[in-house]
Scaffold this motif. Structure first.
Motif, PDB file in Angstrom:
ATOM      1  N   GLU A 173      -7.333   3.253  -8.789  1.00  0.00           N
ATOM      2  CA  GLU A 173      -7.126   4.702  -8.894  1.00  0.00           C
ATOM      3  C   GLU A 173      -5.797   5.021  -9.563  1.00  0.00           C
ATOM      4  O   GLU A 173      -5.678   6.030 -10.264  1.00  0.00           O
ATOM      5  CB  GLU A 173      -7.210   5.342  -7.508  1.00  0.00           C
ATOM      6  N   GLN A 174      -4.779   4.177  -9.336  1.00  0.00           N
ATOM      7  CA  GLN A 174      -3.501   4.383 -10.003  1.00  0.00           C
ATOM      8  C   GLN A 174      -3.630   4.180 -11.511  1.00  0.00           C
ATOM      9  O   GLN A 174      -2.896   4.789 -12.297  1.00  0.00           O
ATOM     10  CB  GLN A 174      -2.455   3.419  -9.429  1.00  0.00           C
ATOM     11  N   LEU A 226       0.829  -1.215   0.000  1.00  0.00           N
ATOM     12  CA  LEU A 226       0.000   0.000   0.000  1.00  0.00           C
ATOM     13  C   LEU A 226       0.857   1.255   0.000  1.00  0.00           C
ATOM     14  O   LEU A 226       0.560   2.232  -0.686  1.00  0.00           O
ATOM     15  CB  LEU A 226      -0.934  -0.007   1.213  1.00  0.00           C
ATOM     16  N   SER A 253       3.659   8.351  -5.153  1.00  0.00           N
ATOM     17  CA  SER A 253       3.332   8.769  -6.524  1.00  0.00           C
ATOM     18  C   SER A 253       4.478   8.582  -7.502  1.00  0.00           C
ATOM     19  O   SER A 253       4.260   8.457  -8.706  1.00  0.00           O
ATOM     20  CB  SER A 253       2.892  10.245  -6.525  1.00  0.00           C
ATOM     21  N   ARG A 264      -8.886   1.265   4.994  1.00  0.00           N
ATOM     22  CA  ARG A 264      -7.930   0.273   5.479  1.00  0.00           C
ATOM     23  C   ARG A 264      -8.340  -0.255   6.853  1.00  0.00           C
ATOM     24  O   ARG A 264      -8.695   0.515   7.741  1.00  0.00           O
ATOM     25  CB  ARG A 264      -6.529   0.879   5.545  1.00  0.00           C
ATOM     26  N   ILE A 270       2.209   1.800  -3.451  1.00  0.00           N
ATOM     27  CA  ILE A 270       1.184   2.304  -4.376  1.00  0.00           C
ATOM     28  C   ILE A 270       0.898   3.773  -4.104  1.00  0.00           C
ATOM     29  O   ILE A 270       0.730   4.576  -5.031  1.00  0.00           O
ATOM     30  CB  ILE A 270      -0.107   1.468  -4.245  1.00  0.00           C
ATOM     31  N   ASP A 271       0.853   4.144  -2.825  1.00  0.00           N
ATOM     32  CA  ASP A 271       0.576   5.537  -2.471  1.00  0.00           C
ATOM     33  C   ASP A 271       1.705   6.459  -2.877  1.00  0.00           C
ATOM     34  O   ASP A 271       1.493   7.667  -3.053  1.00  0.00           O
ATOM     35  CB  ASP A 271       0.339   5.675  -0.960  1.00  0.00           C
ATOM     36  N   LYS A 298      -8.690  -0.687  -4.388  1.00  0.00           N
ATOM     37  CA  LYS A 298      -9.030   0.696  -4.718  1.00  0.00           C
ATOM     38  C   LYS A 298      -7.790   1.483  -5.119  1.00  0.00           C
ATOM     39  O   LYS A 298      -7.816   2.265  -6.085  1.00  0.00           O
ATOM     40  CB  LYS A 298      -9.706   1.367  -3.516  1.00  0.00           C
ATOM     41  N   ALA A 299      -6.678   1.309  -4.385  1.00  0.00           N
ATOM     42  CA  ALA A 299      -5.446   2.031  -4.691  1.00  0.00           C
ATOM     43  C   ALA A 299      -4.942   1.674  -6.088  1.00  0.00           C
ATOM     44  O   ALA A 299      -4.492   2.549  -6.846  1.00  0.00           O
ATOM     45  CB  ALA A 299      -4.387   1.730  -3.639  1.00  0.00           C
TER      46      ALA A 299
END
Length: 418
Positions: free
Chosen positions: A391-392, A254, A260, A364, A257-258, A387-388
């Motif tokens: 959205e990516q 996570l 950027s 989460r 992925i967060d 979801k992550a």
């Protein structure tokens, strides 16, 4: 804390706006003040020149002239002229007003009491500007001009500014508070989520650590026994260690992925084929749980993205559907193209998700049934990861449910072949 932050923001905002408003007013007031007094000075000089022409040339005593001749043209300004000798005694009055000599004496005294040749004073509720100039043969001429209306402009300007400033500051206060609340709201939500996240991680780690610690104590208290006699305690330790490893890996995933700037390998790939591969992998598990599978996959649906990540999303949603499908229920899998979008939906029958939970299932560690999820080995991170990833890939994921009937997860992704 956030209320104090908002109040500091409001105070700082009002101070800055007040300073800007005051600076703007001082600029406007300074220009107006300069123009008003420039006009007053110009008018005094005009009256003085007109009076000099009416008096005639040197050699003619001022007292022999017409005492009631007006200094300026009529209807131009309210003014009068006094002539005094070297001792300050009033010797001549040039005025269109029928006023008592006491009025003119008071005006003369007010002008002579100043140490300057020009100035203003207030007398009987009226503001007068004056200018003293040399006259013939040692006499002095004092020109008086009514400037009540001109100075009234400056006074009204101050009152207008105060009224407008008060109204504007009240208006700006409420507007600033509105936008401050809106600006701080996402920060507060992020802060609250971070606090909840830390609490959830601590809670999830606490249980396996407790189990590991307890089993290690058991092993240490039975040192004389062989490994074969204590193998079950070692299995417990290994099981909890693996759970912690999965949790740690999910959290790291996570975080990646967060981030950027994380570079993923994207390419055009056949999403239909990738979805079929996942279904084939999960098909045996679905039938083992006595669940029927219905699927409709449109062929040759191409996407630009990361194949492994999107397959992981399908795996997460199918695994979630299997866990919550009722006995002898069914799972409906659909993949199709629609208006430059790829639509993937997975529906499963079962208890469904109530309205109070449907908006938070992608958070989460959020679980609608915590005890059941822990029994199944989950941590409530699967949907957050899904979801992550979506959205990516510039897509959207949503869920809708009918309690005691079914739940549907839908994904919209941009199509590269539409």
């Amino acid at each position: 804390m956030f209320k104090q932050l908002r109040n500091k923001f409001l105070i700082l905002n009002l101070i800055i706006i007040s300073i800007l408003m005051l600076a703007a007013f001082l600029s406007i007031y300074g220009l107006t003040y300069t123009n008003v007094y420039r006009d007053i000075d110009r008018e005094l000089h005009r009256i003085s020149e007109f009076s000099r022409k009416k008096d005639g040339g040197p050699g003619q005593p001022p007292l022999d002239r017409d005492l009631n001749s007006p200094p300026p043209p009529p209807n131009r300004s309210v003014s009068f002229v006094l002539i005094t000798d070297g001792e300050g005694t009033l010797v001549h009055i040039a005025s269109i007003f029928d006023m008592d000599n006491t009025f003119y004496e008071s005006a003369k005294e007010a002008a002579l009491s100043r140490d300057t040749n020009t100035g203003t004073f207030k007398m009987d509720g009226t503001y007068w500007a004056f200018m003293t100039r040399p006259h013939f043969d040692g006499y002095n001429k004092i020109i008086f001009l009514d400037v009540t209306s001109q100075l009234g402009i400056l006074t009204n300007l101050i009152y207008t500014f105060l009224a407008v400033a008060l109204i504007m500051l009240i208006f700006i206060f409420f507007i600033s508070r509105f936008f401050a609340n809106r600006s701080i709201k996402p920060i507060k939500e992020a802060f609250d989520k971070q606090k909840q996240f830390i609490a959830d991680v601590s809670h999830e780690l606490k249980t396996p650590l407790t189990v590991i610690n307890t089993n290690v104590d058991v092993l240490l208290s039975n040192r004389q026994e062989s490994i074969n006699d204590q193998v079950k305690w070692l299995h417990y330790i290994k099981s909890e260690t693996e759970r912690m490893t999965r949790l740690t890996n999910d959290l790291l995933y996570l975080a990646q992925i967060d981030y950027s700037n994380m570079k993923m390998i994207y390419s055009n790939f056949d999403f239909s084929e990738a979805a079929e591969d996942v279904l084939l992998t999960m098909e045996a598990v679905i039938f083992e749980n006595n669940i029927s599978l219905q699927y409709n996959i449109e062929p040759n649906v191409f996407l630009y993205g990361n194949r492994e990540q999107l397959q992981q999303v399908i795996m997460i949603l199918l695994d979630n559907a299997i866990k919550y499908t009722n006995n002898q229920g069914y799972i409906d899998f659909s993949l199709k193209k629609s208006h430059h979008q790829v639509i993937l939906s997975i529906t499963n029958t079962g208890e469904g998700i109530s309205g109070e939970h449907i908006g938070r299932i992608f958070d989460r560690f959020y679980r609608t049934d915590a005890s059941r999820s822990r029994a199944g080995g989950g941590y409530g991170l699967g949907l957050a990861i899904a979801k992550a990833i979506i959205e990516q890939h510039k897509g959207k994921i949503s869920a809708k449910s009918v309690v005691s009937q079914s739940t549907t997860f839908s994904i919209e992704l941009p199509c590269s072949s539409c």
